[in-house]
Scaffold this motif. Sequence first.
Motif, PDB file in Angstrom:
ATOM      1  N   SER A   1      26.010 -83.887 -23.504  1.00  0.00           N
ATOM      2  CA  SER A   1      25.418 -82.311 -24.310  1.00  0.00           C
ATOM      3  C   SER A   1      24.044 -82.488 -23.990  1.00  0.00           C
ATOM      4  CB  SER A   1      25.756 -82.312 -25.721  1.00  0.00           C
ATOM      5  OG  SER A   1      25.270 -81.239 -26.194  1.00  0.00           O
TER       6      SER A   1
ATOM      7  N   LYS B   1      26.014 -76.208 -38.196  1.00  0.00           N
ATOM      8  CA  LYS B   1      25.809 -75.054 -37.168  1.00  0.00           C
ATOM      9  C   LYS B   1      25.304 -73.580 -37.738  1.00  0.00           C
ATOM     10  CE  LYS B   1      26.976 -74.002 -32.814  1.00  0.00           C
ATOM     11  NZ  LYS B   1      26.646 -74.558 -31.654  1.00  0.00           N
TER      12      LYS B   1
ATOM     13  N   VAL C   1      23.244 -72.834 -23.546  1.00  0.00           N
ATOM     14  CA  VAL C   1      21.629 -73.348 -23.493  1.00  0.00           C
ATOM     15  C   VAL C   1      20.894 -72.480 -22.480  1.00  0.00           C
ATOM     16  CG1 VAL C   1      19.970 -75.032 -22.447  1.00  0.00           C
ATOM     17  CG2 VAL C   1      21.840 -75.860 -23.841  1.00  0.00           C
TER      18      VAL C   1
ATOM     19  N   SER D   1      22.357 -81.609 -20.604  1.00  0.00           N
ATOM     20  CA  SER D   1      22.300 -80.223 -20.350  1.00  0.00           C
ATOM     21  C   SER D   1      20.803 -79.612 -20.527  1.00  0.00           C
ATOM     22  CB  SER D   1      23.255 -79.428 -21.049  1.00  0.00           C
ATOM     23  OG  SER D   1      22.831 -79.235 -22.572  1.00  0.00           O
TER      24      SER D   1
ATOM     25  N   THR E   1      30.118 -77.135 -22.103  1.00  0.00           N
ATOM     26  CA  THR E   1      30.079 -76.369 -23.175  1.00  0.00           C
ATOM     27  C   THR E   1      28.655 -76.200 -23.785  1.00  0.00           C
ATOM     28  OG1 THR E   1      30.688 -78.389 -24.539  1.00  0.00           O
ATOM     29  CG2 THR E   1      32.551 -76.856 -23.873  1.00  0.00           C
ATOM     30  N   THR E   2      27.865 -77.106 -23.598  1.00  0.00           N
ATOM     31  CA  THR E   2      26.547 -77.025 -24.045  1.00  0.00           C
ATOM     32  C   THR E   2      25.548 -76.123 -23.087  1.00  0.00           C
ATOM     33  OG1 THR E   2      26.586 -79.311 -25.141  1.00  0.00           O
ATOM     34  CG2 THR E   2      24.582 -78.455 -24.851  1.00  0.00           C
TER      35      THR E   2
ATOM     36  N   LEU F   1      31.561 -76.914 -28.616  1.00  0.00           N
ATOM     37  CA  LEU F   1      31.420 -78.406 -28.436  1.00  0.00           C
ATOM     38  C   LEU F   1      32.179 -79.252 -29.573  1.00  0.00           C
ATOM     39  CD1 LEU F   1      29.693 -80.826 -27.039  1.00  0.00           C
ATOM     40  CD2 LEU F   1      27.930 -80.364 -28.629  1.00  0.00           C
ATOM     41  N   GLN F   2      31.801 -78.734 -30.616  1.00  0.00           N
ATOM     42  CA  GLN F   2      32.439 -79.456 -31.680  1.00  0.00           C
ATOM     43  C   GLN F   2      34.039 -79.300 -31.877  1.00  0.00           C
ATOM     44  OE1 GLN F   2      30.131 -77.178 -31.921  1.00  0.00           O
ATOM     45  NE2 GLN F   2      28.454 -78.680 -32.665  1.00  0.00           N
TER      46      GLN F   2
ATOM     47  N   ALA G   1      28.408 -70.009 -28.664  1.00  0.00           N
ATOM     48  CA  ALA G   1      27.888 -71.032 -29.725  1.00  0.00           C
ATOM     49  C   ALA G   1      28.387 -71.126 -31.054  1.00  0.00           C
ATOM     50  CB  ALA G   1      26.330 -70.175 -29.696  1.00  0.00           C
TER      51      ALA G   1
ATOM     52  N   TYR H   1      27.854 -86.335 -26.954  1.00  0.00           N
ATOM     53  CA  TYR H   1      26.590 -85.746 -27.144  1.00  0.00           C
ATOM     54  C   TYR H   1      25.603 -86.129 -26.121  1.00  0.00           C
ATOM     55  CZ  TYR H   1      27.848 -83.148 -31.243  1.00  0.00           C
ATOM     56  OH  TYR H   1      28.381 -82.289 -32.316  1.00  0.00           O
TER      57      TYR H   1
ATOM     58  N   GLY I   1      31.511 -81.860 -22.597  1.00  0.00           N
ATOM     59  CA  GLY I   1      30.235 -82.146 -23.429  1.00  0.00           C
ATOM     60  C   GLY I   1      29.324 -81.326 -22.895  1.00  0.00           C
TER      61      GLY I   1
END
Length: 398
Positions: A345, A138, A227, A348, A222-223, A319-320, A315, A342, A219
């Motif tokens: 994710s 990350k 974004v 998105s 949160t992304t 997600l993790q 950020a 993912y 997923g």
Amino acid sequence: MANNNSSYAIAGSIYANYIIESIALIVIMQFSIEISAQLNTDIVGVGYVASGIGFGKIFLMFIGGILSDRFGRKPFIYLGMLSYVIFFIGILFCNNIHVAFVLAIFIGVGNSFLDTGSMPALTECFPCSAGTASVLIKSFISMGTLILPFIVTLFHYYDIWYGYAFIGFTLCLVINALFLAPKKFPSITTVICGNEGNSNYFIGKPNIWFEGILLIVMGFTTTATFVIILQWLPVIAEKGIGMNAIESRQLISYYSTASIISVFITAYVVKKVLKPIYCIIILPLLSAAILIMFLFNLTPTMSLIAAIGMGLTAAGGVLQLTLVVMQQLFPDKKGFAVGTMYTLSGMSFIVIPLIVPKLAITNVSYAILVDLAVALSSAVLGLIVFSRFRKVIDMSKI
């Protein structure tokens, strides 16, 4: 099994790739002026091109993981690098928006292959510190988004053709590929230390069709929260607030710096202070609070605060952490969790570029409002999952 020196060399190569990967994810929007002129389109057209990234991500995440387990990690790391080269070189000769869309798909393809090869490889190189090795990804991703706005500023200031930057990124990948070639990867059957795989913390039975589905949807949410800021904060600052093009793009550098710091803060908090299940509620709520302040105070100063605040809250690994919660609830479905979350994710990256540009053209406040709704959705979903989490898991044992 790879020796210690080889493991560090492989990890260094993987982290370097993630710098290029993060650059590729936002390079279309950062060089949107040049690319839109080359393709004879507008910001909506560039958004259409950027949406191709998501298609490449979602279509190959599942198959990449399956094939990586069968054929090894190294081939898929190379396939990821090759996909980026195809985009960086191909876009320089492209004058058709639909061909550019296809080339953008290769960014998503590269992302999928790189993830499915690199993430397992890191844990296999460092089986006793797999968590640390993985979370560092990350920070290197954030480094790329930190560096690129400075590159764009430099190219704009000296009126340099953007293609030279793309050629430079390609050369970095080629050099990295040559460096990685002689390295022997560890066995794909390497056992990860500390992965007990037990389920003795359960006091009830989780429901994959309820909390499982909610976590998978997270997923996406949160992304999407970060974004929107990552790709569109410069446009919001320029069109809605009146900041100049260079200043608006540099906001992403502040965002990226904050996200790098946030990775280490979040890692410490999760280890010493709060369980992941609490973080997936608190962090989206903090993001929502920042977006509310931004919505009612569209100024250059608030743009900077929003960039830093969203970097810290949206950020920093939400997600993790959501993935960790799903793996706690469904320890026998870890691969399913990674694949589904993912994939959502990745969606998105398709949906956001198709929706936000049209809203931003109408009124930039609408783009912020959408981000606020998405962040609040994450918090609400997290709260519902938490209510189920307490009923099926003994909180003192996780």
